[in-house]
Design a protein around this motif. Structure first.
Motif, mmCIF file in Angstrom:
data_model
loop_
_atom_site.group_PDB
_atom_site.id
_atom_site.type_symbol
_atom_site.label_atom_id
_atom_site.label_comp_id
_atom_site.label_asym_id
_atom_site.label_seq_id
_atom_site.Cartn_x
_atom_site.Cartn_y
_atom_site.Cartn_z
ATOM 1 N N ARG A 62 -16.224 -43.256 -56.765
ATOM 2 C CA ARG A 62 -15.782 -44.254 -57.849
ATOM 3 C C ARG A 62 -16.794 -45.643 -57.991
ATOM 4 N NH1 ARG A 62 -11.874 -42.143 -55.063
ATOM 5 N NH2 ARG A 62 -10.128 -41.334 -56.199
ATOM 6 N N ASN A 63 -17.553 -45.916 -56.860
ATOM 7 C CA ASN A 63 -18.393 -47.137 -56.874
ATOM 8 C C ASN A 63 -19.699 -47.060 -57.537
ATOM 9 O OD1 ASN A 63 -15.965 -48.672 -56.021
ATOM 10 N ND2 ASN A 63 -16.494 -48.258 -53.709
ATOM 11 N N ASP A 64 -19.916 -46.270 -58.227
ATOM 12 C CA ASP A 64 -21.453 -45.777 -58.924
ATOM 13 C C ASP A 64 -21.732 -46.997 -59.912
ATOM 14 O OD1 ASP A 64 -21.585 -43.637 -57.349
ATOM 15 O OD2 ASP A 64 -21.207 -42.244 -58.821
ATOM 16 N N THR A 65 -22.180 -48.001 -59.279
ATOM 17 C CA THR A 65 -22.625 -49.208 -59.994
ATOM 18 C C THR A 65 -23.983 -49.491 -60.075
ATOM 19 O OG1 THR A 65 -20.378 -50.101 -59.917
ATOM 20 C CG2 THR A 65 -22.118 -51.755 -60.816
ATOM 21 N N ILE A 66 -24.703 -49.174 -61.154
ATOM 22 C CA ILE A 66 -26.288 -49.717 -61.180
ATOM 23 C C ILE A 66 -26.654 -51.015 -60.625
ATOM 24 C CG2 ILE A 66 -28.143 -49.741 -62.747
ATOM 25 C CD1 ILE A 66 -26.647 -48.017 -64.796
ATOM 26 N N GLY A 67 -27.508 -50.598 -59.796
ATOM 27 C CA GLY A 67 -28.043 -52.002 -58.986
ATOM 28 C C GLY A 67 -26.975 -52.189 -57.885
ATOM 29 N N SER A 68 -25.875 -51.716 -57.537
ATOM 30 C CA SER A 68 -25.085 -51.960 -56.471
ATOM 31 C C SER A 68 -25.687 -51.506 -55.303
ATOM 32 C CB SER A 68 -23.763 -51.280 -56.584
ATOM 33 O OG SER A 68 -23.712 -50.052 -56.559
ATOM 34 N N TYR A 69 -25.103 -51.813 -54.007
ATOM 35 C CA TYR A 69 -25.092 -51.227 -52.760
ATOM 36 C C TYR A 69 -24.922 -49.835 -52.875
ATOM 37 C CZ TYR A 69 -25.074 -56.066 -51.068
ATOM 38 O OH TYR A 69 -25.127 -57.501 -50.940
ATOM 39 N N GLY A 70 -25.535 -48.879 -51.981
ATOM 40 C CA GLY A 70 -25.085 -47.368 -51.881
ATOM 41 C C GLY A 70 -23.735 -47.223 -51.475
ATOM 42 N N THR A 71 -22.930 -46.590 -52.170
ATOM 43 C CA THR A 71 -21.427 -46.448 -51.841
ATOM 44 C C THR A 71 -21.289 -45.094 -51.246
ATOM 45 O OG1 THR A 71 -21.218 -45.549 -54.062
ATOM 46 C CG2 THR A 71 -20.887 -47.928 -53.754
ATOM 47 N N GLY A 72 -21.189 -45.058 -49.631
ATOM 48 C CA GLY A 72 -20.990 -44.046 -48.832
ATOM 49 C C GLY A 72 -19.474 -43.545 -48.876
ATOM 50 N N VAL A 73 -19.068 -42.373 -49.201
ATOM 51 C CA VAL A 73 -18.009 -41.733 -48.667
ATOM 52 C C VAL A 73 -17.884 -41.308 -47.358
ATOM 53 C CG1 VAL A 73 -16.462 -39.553 -49.236
ATOM 54 C CG2 VAL A 73 -17.850 -40.848 -51.116
ATOM 55 N N ARG A 74 -16.587 -41.652 -46.645
ATOM 56 C CA ARG A 74 -16.623 -41.553 -45.065
ATOM 57 C C ARG A 74 -15.238 -41.092 -45.086
ATOM 58 N NH1 ARG A 74 -18.930 -46.798 -45.584
ATOM 59 N NH2 ARG A 74 -21.037 -46.856 -44.828
ATOM 60 N N SER A 75 -15.119 -40.278 -43.645
ATOM 61 C CA SER A 75 -13.858 -39.990 -43.276
ATOM 62 C C SER A 75 -12.922 -39.187 -44.379
ATOM 63 C CB SER A 75 -12.950 -41.214 -42.627
ATOM 64 O OG SER A 75 -12.357 -40.769 -41.947
ATOM 65 N N VAL A 76 -13.164 -37.788 -44.483
ATOM 66 C CA VAL A 76 -12.395 -37.315 -45.753
ATOM 67 C C VAL A 76 -11.242 -36.657 -45.312
ATOM 68 C CG1 VAL A 76 -12.780 -35.553 -47.456
ATOM 69 C CG2 VAL A 76 -14.642 -37.265 -46.978
ATOM 70 N N GLU A 77 -10.310 -36.458 -46.153
ATOM 71 C CA GLU A 77 -9.116 -35.463 -45.775
ATOM 72 C C GLU A 77 -8.721 -34.709 -46.968
ATOM 73 O OE1 GLU A 77 -7.322 -34.151 -43.684
ATOM 74 O OE2 GLU A 77 -5.488 -34.443 -43.643
ATOM 75 N N VAL A 78 -8.258 -33.496 -46.829
ATOM 76 C CA VAL A 78 -7.839 -32.852 -48.165
ATOM 77 C C VAL A 78 -6.381 -32.159 -47.764
ATOM 78 C CG1 VAL A 78 -9.058 -30.580 -47.419
ATOM 79 C CG2 VAL A 78 -8.308 -30.967 -49.526
ATOM 80 N N ALA A 79 -5.514 -32.131 -48.706
ATOM 81 C CA ALA A 79 -4.233 -31.508 -48.320
ATOM 82 C C ALA A 79 -3.540 -31.068 -49.681
ATOM 83 C CB ALA A 79 -3.280 -32.413 -47.676
ATOM 84 N N THR A 80 -2.588 -30.005 -49.375
ATOM 85 C CA THR A 80 -1.819 -29.482 -50.473
ATOM 86 C C THR A 80 -0.489 -29.684 -50.329
ATOM 87 O OG1 THR A 80 -2.121 -27.273 -49.594
ATOM 88 C CG2 THR A 80 -3.738 -27.941 -51.208
ATOM 89 N N ASN A 81 0.220 -29.790 -51.472
ATOM 90 C CA ASN A 81 1.646 -29.792 -51.360
ATOM 91 C C ASN A 81 2.490 -28.657 -51.629
ATOM 92 O OD1 ASN A 81 1.661 -29.291 -54.134
ATOM 93 N ND2 ASN A 81 2.614 -31.477 -54.724
ATOM 94 N N ASP A 82 3.797 -28.557 -51.533
ATOM 95 C CA ASP A 82 4.492 -27.167 -51.565
ATOM 96 C C ASP A 82 4.249 -26.393 -53.070
ATOM 97 O OD1 ASP A 82 5.410 -27.380 -49.071
ATOM 98 O OD2 ASP A 82 7.191 -28.343 -49.903
ATOM 99 N N ASN A 83 3.757 -27.291 -54.050
ATOM 100 C CA ASN A 83 3.472 -26.686 -55.375
ATOM 101 C C ASN A 83 1.940 -26.176 -55.301
ATOM 102 O OD1 ASN A 83 5.853 -26.826 -56.120
ATOM 103 N ND2 ASN A 83 5.693 -29.000 -56.894
#
Length: 396
Positions: free
Chosen positions: A180-201
């Protein structure tokens, strides 16, 4: 709470990051052993037995966040991990890559799914791309979903993205990158600590912490639904912020009907002590569940909490976490969200095997066949963390 067998893990090294699994109506525990091995022990009714052979050959890419990741579709267990790159190897071998394996009761780990290939996105053009911290989920239909963080070598600034893939034994279908934080000239925006899940549908959700583009000390928590071909954010923006990126806990997702729940820790900006929080998304906005931070101690006695794991059993929510008071710990706790009181009720006080030893990284699973709630955790034994399991029967 009663112990299930003795120490699960071998005593020759440290064991960490357990995942509690129910497979064929029987408990199993996957965990990281000796820093770089993926271990799996299954319960035979009387003992945990010897761990299944490590498919990484001791070359798993370890991190400060929870890894490796396991799930069960009821009859088979699936493992995902990041394989450490080989110094001096080819372009494909040089970088850390995400793989998925399948284990069937009575067997060993399969050759990698996705026709033997990595699930992460290959980038053979220098400077290449590392992939790490994968999470795995088995949905109600038996589909396998994997999410992970991966460097984007084409970004305007040094940036890491989140990816999701539907994985089978012969192919994988990958998402577009999410950041989400891809701003030109910004600090590097690292993704950390990922989770994935699905509901009953079978709807797929991901949660991740992502560094802020303007504040180097801040990391934000997001939850997103993925439907081909894109992502849609749950809520107007970030759920929470955090000011200690070195102590982020992996977020945990659970579902009751169409409601989405998330458990996470937040470190304050003054002394970096952490509390566990649970929030609910009702399709419009996020609200706090249980009246505030979840704690086994009073506000003055609480010191630090971490590593929450949240599950739904029918229409009830159960939460486990580690917590320290001002002088001792951490210890393992489990709580149930009461209705209609909407408060967190501790289930049986701290549940360590030896309540004088520190314990961390709890993981919950529910065995419907016996009506029992299981928790796996690591507890310090002679200076090394080792894996243990306890259970309690739930009375309707």
């Amino acid at each position: 709470w009663t112990g299930v067998g003795g120490q699960v893990s071998p005593a020759d090294a440290e064991s960490e990051d357990p995942t509690m699994i129910i497979n064929n109506d029987s408990p199993a525990v996957g965990y990281r052993h000796a820093s770089f091995e993926a271990n799996l022990n299954t319960w035979d009714g009387s003992a945990w037995g010897t761990s299944v052979s490590d498919p990484t050959n001791g070359n798993m890419n370890s991190s400060i966040y929870h890894t490796p990741s396991y799930c069960s579709d009821g009859t088979a267990i699936h493992l995902t991990y990041s394989l450490a790159g080989v110094s001096g190897g080819t372009d494909d071998e040089f970088y850390d890559r995400v793989f998925v394996h399948d284990w069937v009761s009575g067997g060993t780990w399969s050759t990698p799914w996705n026709n033997g290939e990595e699930v992460s996105v290959k980038n053979t053009t220098p400077p290449g791309a590392n992939a790490w911290e994968p999470a795995v989920n088995c949905d109600p239909s038996g589909n396998l979903w994997v999410a992970w963080a991966e460097s984007d070598v084409n970004a305007m600034v040094d940036d890491d993205h989140l990816w999701v893939a539907w994985v089978t034994d012969t192919f994988s279908l990958r998402s577009q990158p999410l950041s989400r934080n891809d701003t030109i000239g910004s600090y590097g925006t690292g993704v950390r600590s990922v989770e994935v899940a699905t509901n009953d549908n079978g709807n797929i959700y991901v949660a991740q912490w992502e560094s802020h583009h303007d504040d180097q000390d801040r990391t934000d928590l997001y939850v997103t639904r993925w439907t081909t071909p894109g992502f849609s954010n749950l809520g107007a923006g970030a759920i929470s912020d955090d000011y200690d990126s070195n102590n982020l806990s992996k977020p945990s997702l659970a579902f009751i009907g169409t409601d989405v729940y998330i458990a996470y820790t937040r470190a304050n900006a003054s002394d970096y002590t952490r509390h566990v929080h649970v929030q609910k998304y009702d399709g419009i906005s996020w609200t706090t569940v249980g009246g505030g931070p979840v704690s086994a101690y009073s506000a003055t006695d609480h010191y630090d909490s971490g590593n929450p794991d949240l599950i739904a059993v029918g229409n009830s929510l159960y939460l486990t976490w580690e917590e320290s008071d001002q002088y001792e710990g951490p210890y393992i706790y489990v709580a149930r969200l009461t209705t209609p009181g909407n408060t967190w009720e501790i289930v049986g006080d701290k549940i360590n095997v030896d309540q004088d030893r520190a314990a961390q990284d709890p993981s919950l699973a529910y065995n419907a066949a016996e009506g029992a709630l299981y928790v796996a955790f690591e507890e310090d034994v002679d200076g090394w963390p080792q894996i243990f399991v306890k259970k309690t029967y739930l009375i309707p």
